[in-house]
Design an enzyme around this catalytic site. Structure first.
Site, PDB file in Angstrom:
ATOM      1  CG  ASN A 118     -10.360  29.170  12.358  1.00  0.00           C
ATOM      2  OD1 ASN A 118     -10.053  28.733  11.255  1.00  0.00           O
ATOM      3  ND2 ASN A 118     -11.562  29.687  12.605  1.00  0.00           N
ATOM      4  CG  PHE A 128     -17.085  19.621   8.008  1.00  0.00           C
ATOM      5  CD1 PHE A 128     -18.034  19.777   7.006  1.00  0.00           C
ATOM      6  CD2 PHE A 128     -15.932  18.886   7.736  1.00  0.00           C
ATOM      7  CE1 PHE A 128     -17.841  19.211   5.756  1.00  0.00           C
ATOM      8  CE2 PHE A 128     -15.725  18.314   6.498  1.00  0.00           C
ATOM      9  CZ  PHE A 128     -16.678  18.472   5.496  1.00  0.00           C
TER      10      PHE A 128
HETATM   11  N1  CTP Z   1     -20.704  26.671  12.649  1.00  0.00           N
HETATM   12  C1  CTP Z   1     -21.449  27.738  12.190  1.00  0.00           C
HETATM   13  N2  CTP Z   1     -21.433  28.912  12.848  1.00  0.00           N
HETATM   14  C2  CTP Z   1     -20.738  29.067  13.993  1.00  0.00           C
HETATM   15  C3  CTP Z   1     -19.957  27.997  14.470  1.00  0.00           C
HETATM   16  C4  CTP Z   1     -19.969  26.804  13.776  1.00  0.00           C
HETATM   17  O1  CTP Z   1     -22.096  27.599  11.150  1.00  0.00           O
HETATM   18  N3  CTP Z   1     -20.755  30.228  14.629  1.00  0.00           N
HETATM   19  C5  CTP Z   1     -20.725  25.398  11.922  1.00  0.00           C
HETATM   20  C6  CTP Z   1     -19.417  24.998  11.292  1.00  0.00           C
HETATM   21  O2  CTP Z   1     -19.355  25.460   9.943  1.00  0.00           O
HETATM   22  C7  CTP Z   1     -19.453  23.483  11.371  1.00  0.00           C
HETATM   23  C8  CTP Z   1     -20.289  23.191  12.604  1.00  0.00           C
HETATM   24  O3  CTP Z   1     -21.020  24.390  12.865  1.00  0.00           O
HETATM   25  O4  CTP Z   1     -20.121  22.900  10.284  1.00  0.00           O
HETATM   26  C9  CTP Z   1     -19.506  22.827  13.832  1.00  0.00           C
HETATM   27  O5  CTP Z   1     -18.533  23.823  14.081  1.00  0.00           O
HETATM   28  P1  CTP Z   1     -17.549  23.699  15.325  1.00  0.00           P
HETATM   29  O6  CTP Z   1     -16.696  24.894  15.365  1.00  0.00           O
HETATM   30  O7  CTP Z   1     -16.903  22.336  15.296  1.00  0.00           O
HETATM   31  O8  CTP Z   1     -18.554  23.636  16.524  1.00  0.00           O
HETATM   32  P2  CTP Z   1     -19.254  24.718  17.407  1.00  0.00           P
HETATM   33  O9  CTP Z   1     -20.724  24.500  17.247  1.00  0.00           O
HETATM   34  O10 CTP Z   1     -18.738  26.062  17.126  1.00  0.00           O
HETATM   35  O11 CTP Z   1     -18.859  24.223  18.868  1.00  0.00           O
HETATM   36  P3  CTP Z   1     -17.418  24.240  19.600  1.00  0.00           P
HETATM   37  O12 CTP Z   1     -16.611  25.326  18.967  1.00  0.00           O
HETATM   38  O13 CTP Z   1     -17.787  24.498  20.998  1.00  0.00           O
HETATM   39  O14 CTP Z   1     -16.850  22.865  19.392  1.00  0.00           O
END
Ligand code: CTP
Length: 401
Positions: free
Chosen positions: A208, A322
């Site tokens: 990403n 975040f």
């Molecule tokens: N995060 C994590 N592990 C994952 C995905 C996310 O630790 N596999 C953590 C990120 O570091 C961040 C938070 O969860 O602090 C939110 O991440 P985000 O990508 O915004 O949310 P998701 O829970 O992955 O949900 P979505 O992608 O559906 O918005």
């Protein structure tokens, strides 16, 4: 950060004197008022005029001339300093200070100051390893002087090893740390940053746009504020900040392993990384050739949610996440705060101007576990990092009361 701070930069004689010129430039750019003292030997490498021109202040070289001034020169320099930085600090200078010798302006002034003192050694690797030198360095540390580690590399004398003056940017960072209030001393802050990469084949991956800038800014700020910092970073173009514990990872599962390794040591966990939610179910061991098919189908499977896992075993630690969103910012962030058992979530709309992935600014909202919310104006990522650490500190204080 250095605005208005008075730094005495002591320069002793070694080839690295030319790097002290760059350091002076960085200090001045950061707003510090710098007073340079040069030893006789230092003047063999660079003339005082260079330092005088760049600092805008007279360069001090002579002990006895200054005695004739109205103020006693070395005492006034010693008293006016917020910090002393000796760069480069030769083995000779360090030996003299360790032995309590004050036979020129620089050593006399070091002896007379009550300000913090940072020695930045630079010398030949064999001198640096010499047991006499090592004893001298330990002696300095034992009475409270700060000593930076020299950098590794090719030395001017032709030897390879430890002994190079660290990069001036790293000396600047250490200077800022010494002058910053250490309100997070005693805390261990684990920060994750950057994207993860999920391999498709040996030459391709899914990832990403995360640059890692926000997470690195938090790690730097926590370090400045006196915390022990463990930074676990996915692939980024950023230079790892000096002085903290740095671990480079590739995939989400690698990040999970390293986070698990350090999570128990941390009192504050901040997950700023943009973890890839999916990975190819089967990474190909060989490069996928385009002749194989016109429609390549990739089957993706879910990566572990590292933050949610931490939330399940949070204990007394503070857990911060975040949420980078494009839609329904506050609803999505509030759901993640609750579902992942966080104390605080930092929400930002990545489509908003000044808040995207690869910029130096951010526009964030803080959502707290008690339901309170706070919207911050556009700020630099460094400012956001300090604002976040201020809130974390407040949460810690509330918990302790
Ligand atoms: N995060 C994590 N592990 C994952 C995905 C996310 O630790 N596999 C953590 C990120 O570091 C961040 C938070 O969860 O602090 C939110 O991440 P985000 O990508 O915004 O949310 P998701 O829970 O992955 O949900 P979505 O992608 O559906 O918005």
């Amino acid at each position: 950060m250095l605005k208005g701070k008075k730094i005495v930069l002591g320069v002793s004689g070694g080839i690295a004197v030319y790097k002290a010129v760059e350091l002076l430039r960085l200090y001045v750019k950061a707003g510090a008022d710098v007073f340079v003292i040069m030893t006789k030997n230092a003047q063999e490498f660079v003339t005082p005029l260079t330092f005088q021109t760049l600092s805008g202040n007279p360069v001090h070289t002579e002990l006895f001339d200054l005695f004739q001034e109205k103020e006693i020169g070395h005492i006034s320099l010693a008293d006016r300093a917020d910090l002393f930085v000796l760069a480069p600090a030769t083995a000779n200078l360090i030996g003299k200070v360790a032995g309590g010798i004050a036979d020129d302006l620089l050593t006399t002034t070091i002896m007379a100051t009550k300000a913090p003192v940072l020695f930045v050694p630079a010398m030949n690797v064999n001198m640096w390893e010499n047991p006499l030198y090592r004893q001298n360095e330990e002696k300095l540390k034992s009475v409270g002087y700060q000593v930076m580690e020299p950098a590794l590399g090719m030395l001017a004398c032709g030897w390879e090893g430890k002994g190079k003056l660290p990069d001036p940017a790293d000396i600047l960072a250490e200077t800022e740390r010494l002058l910053h209030p250490r309100d997070l001393a005693g805390e261990t802050v684990l920060v994750t940053a950057g994207p993860t990469r999920e391999e498709i084949d040996p030459v391709r991956y899914i990832s990403n746009y995360s640059s890692g800038k926000m997470g690195y800014a938090i790690a730097r700020a926590a370090f400045l504020r006196g915390a022990r910092v463990v930074l676990i970073s996915g692939p980024t173009c950023l230079v790892p900040p000096c002085g903290l514990e740095f671990h480079r990872v590739g995939s989400a599962r690698e990040m999970q392993q390293v986070v698990r390794q350090f999570a128990d040591e941390a009192s504050i966990l901040i997950k700023a990384a943009a973890v890839a939610d999916y990975r190819p179910a089967q990474a190909s061991l060989r490069k996928i050739k385009k002749e194989q098919t016109d429609n390549l189908q990739l089957t993706l499977e879910k990566n572990p949610d590292i933050l949610a896992e931490l939330g399940q075993n949070k204990g007394k630690r503070l857990l911060i996440g975040f949420a980078a969103e494009t839609d329904d910012l506050l609803e999505n962030a509030a759901r993640k705060l609750r579902d992942k058992n966080l104390d605080l979530i930092v929400a930002n709309d990545v489509t908003e101007a000044g808040a995207g992935f690869d910029v130096d600014t951010n526009v964030v909202r803080f959502l707290f576990a008690d339901g309170s919310r706070e919207a911050l104006p556009q700020m630099s990522k460094d400012e956001v990092a300090h604002a976040l650490l201020d809130r974390i500190k407040r949460l810690k204080e509330q918990r302790n009361n």
